[in-house]
Design a protein around this motif. Structure first.
Motif, short mmCIF file in Angstrom:
data_model
loop_
_atom_site.label_atom_id
_atom_site.label_comp_id
_atom_site.label_asym_id
_atom_site.label_seq_id
_atom_site.Cartn_x
_atom_site.Cartn_y
_atom_site.Cartn_z
N UNK A 1 0.85 -1.20 0.00
CA UNK A 1 0.00 0.00 0.00
C UNK A 1 0.89 1.25 0.00
N UNK A 2 1.96 1.21 0.77
CA UNK A 2 2.89 2.35 0.82
C UNK A 2 3.60 2.52 -0.53
N UNK A 3 4.17 1.42 -1.06
CA UNK A 3 4.95 1.53 -2.31
C UNK A 3 4.08 1.94 -3.50
N UNK A 4 2.77 1.61 -3.44
CA UNK A 4 1.88 1.98 -4.55
C UNK A 4 1.19 3.32 -4.26
N UNK A 5 1.69 4.05 -3.29
CA UNK A 5 1.11 5.34 -2.89
C UNK A 5 -0.40 5.23 -2.61
N UNK A 6 -0.77 4.12 -2.01
CA UNK A 6 -2.17 3.96 -1.58
C UNK A 6 -3.12 3.44 -2.64
N UNK A 7 -2.60 3.22 -3.86
CA UNK A 7 -3.51 2.73 -4.92
C UNK A 7 -3.92 1.28 -4.64
N UNK A 8 -2.94 0.46 -4.28
CA UNK A 8 -3.26 -0.93 -3.94
C UNK A 8 -3.52 -0.99 -2.44
N UNK A 9 -4.58 -1.68 -2.05
CA UNK A 9 -5.03 -1.63 -0.65
C UNK A 9 -4.62 -2.87 0.13
N UNK A 10 -4.22 -2.65 1.36
CA UNK A 10 -3.89 -3.75 2.27
C UNK A 10 -5.14 -4.04 3.09
N UNK A 11 -5.88 -5.10 2.77
CA UNK A 11 -7.19 -5.25 3.39
C UNK A 11 -7.13 -5.84 4.80
N UNK B 1 6.72 5.43 -1.75
CA UNK B 1 5.84 5.39 -2.91
C UNK B 1 6.63 5.54 -4.21
N UNK B 2 6.26 4.78 -5.23
CA UNK B 2 6.91 4.83 -6.53
C UNK B 2 6.73 6.21 -7.14
N UNK B 3 7.84 6.78 -7.58
CA UNK B 3 7.81 8.12 -8.17
C UNK B 3 6.80 8.28 -9.30
N UNK B 4 6.73 7.26 -10.15
CA UNK B 4 5.85 7.33 -11.31
C UNK B 4 4.37 7.43 -10.97
N UNK B 5 4.03 7.28 -9.70
CA UNK B 5 2.62 7.34 -9.32
C UNK B 5 2.27 8.70 -8.70
N UNK B 6 3.29 9.57 -8.63
CA UNK B 6 3.07 10.84 -7.93
C UNK B 6 3.06 11.99 -8.94
#
Ligand code: AKG
Ligand code: FE2
Length: 363
Positions: free
Chosen positions: A285-295, A324-329
């Motif tokens: 969740x952190x590396x995907x800047x919150x896009x992918x969720x840790x349920x 978070x991955x740069x490319x997602x910001x």
């Protein structure tokens, strides 16, 4: 999960119960009522509304990994990558089929798990951990006062990096245990690499970006969870609600029981013996800047049947910073999490209080 746990417990009753196995209590069958620290739910607290009123419940998505080819340009791959992103940004998990692991190996890993838990108590206790440790045979370390205990026993082992193995906790019995765990975990290395690349491609990122964050010395831990039958399944949980501290987790089971929380409702994960569940942990969740969720997920107890699950936790290398991955910001999507390392150490004190820890990484 390598961390020091305070050796002094402020929860002596839980400590005493955790020095015994749930399986011992069940086999001895001499209790009329569950010991109070195991009681987590009030009867009828959360009876679901009648099915007819709800229509068919949505199902945990199924993804066919064999449809994802090395060239992500192919239509078939694109479809499946899109489904991965959709599944992980809503449910935080999916059931994987076509994952390239033979049915016989999946059967065998469950079988050695069962064989281990069927051994005599004295034999299993050769691999016992203390109530304050993680690795070995036993239960979670003693939680904080007021937290309830899980109706489960487990065997928890670090498999990679290989020099972190603690062989004193690896059973010699069944004889095939070590060989099968090693074979299964080699497959888990391939599968986690494949999934890391697929997740990156599904987010239009360089396919190696998550693998680089996990690092060369990323950790692979295996946990066999054994859930004894429980006469009070309406009041006692197999495993309390939590999210995982891992990057992500791969789960296999032999009975239904696992539930994931989505839109504030619990959904059963169907038991398909030859599929596996891929479930995000807080670090993805952190590396995907919150896009992918840790349920948040939990395990119900079952009054009739016992259950085995095998969870593999795939976690970034010890001491390695992730972010978070740069490319997602970008302007519309600001960075939500800060750089962190050894998240499991931050997470654990919260877990022991029955709380989530992801907010500690938020900016
Ligand atoms: O038993 C299961 O299905 C889930 C286990 C789990 O959530 C865990 O070990 O963290
Ligand atoms: Fe979990």
């Amino acid at each position: 999960m390598e961390m020091m746990v305070a050796a002094v417990s402020d929860n002596p009753m839980a400590e005493k119960l955790l020095s015994k196995r749930v399986q011992e209590m069940v086999i001895n069958n001499n209790i009329e009522e569950p010991p109070q620290p195991y009681v987590s739910r009030v009867q009828e607290e959360e009876d679901p509304p009648p099915m007819a009123a709800m229509g068919a419940p949505p199902l945990v998505p199924i993804i066919d990994l064999s449809r994802i080819k090395s060239s992500s340009e192919e239509e078939e791959s694109k479809d499946e990558l899109y489904k991965i992103k959709a599944a992980l940004s809503s449910w935080g998990c999916f059931q994987a089929i076509g994952q390239g692991i033979s049915s016989s190996l999946l059967d065998e890993i469950r079988k050695i798990g069962r064989e281990f838990f069927e051994l005599a108590m004295d034999e299993k206790k050769k691999y016992a951990k203390t109530v304050h440790e993680f690795e070995g045979y036993g239960a979670d370390p003693v939680p904080e006062q007021g937290q309830f205990l899980d109706w489960s026993d487990r065997l928890f082992l670090t498999v990679f990096p290989q020099d972190q193995r603690k062989y004193q906790f690896w059973p010699n019995n069944p004889h095939s245990f070590r060989g099968i765990v090693e074979e299964y975990m080699e497959k888990m290395k391939e599968l986690t690499e494949f999934i890391c690349k697929a997740m990156a491609k599904s987010l239009n990122l360089d396919e190696n970006c998550f693998l680089e964050q996990f690092g060369d010395q990323s950790q692979f831990q295996i946990r066999f969870n054994y859930y004894s039958p429980c006469k009070w399944s309406d009041r006692v949980l197999g495993l309390k609600p939590h999210s995982d501290s891992s990057g992500f987790t791969i789960i296999m089971e032999d009975e239904q029981g696992l539930q994931v929380l989505k839109d504030d409702k619990w959904f059963n994960v169907p038991n398909n013996p030859h599929s596996i569940l891929v479930l995000m942990g807080d670090q993805m969740q952190i590396m995907s800047n919150g896009i992918l969720k840790s349920p948040v997920h939990r395990v119900l107890s079952n009054s009739e049947r016992d259950r085995i699950s095998v969870a593999v936790f795939y976690t970034p290398e010890v001491g390695k910073e992730i972010e978070p991955q740069n490319g997602l910001i970008n302007e519309e999507n600001p960075k939500l999490f800060k750089k962190i390392k050894d998240y499991a150490d931050i997470y654990f004190p919260y877990y022991q209080k029955g709380q989530r820890a992801i907010h500690t990484a938020q900016l």
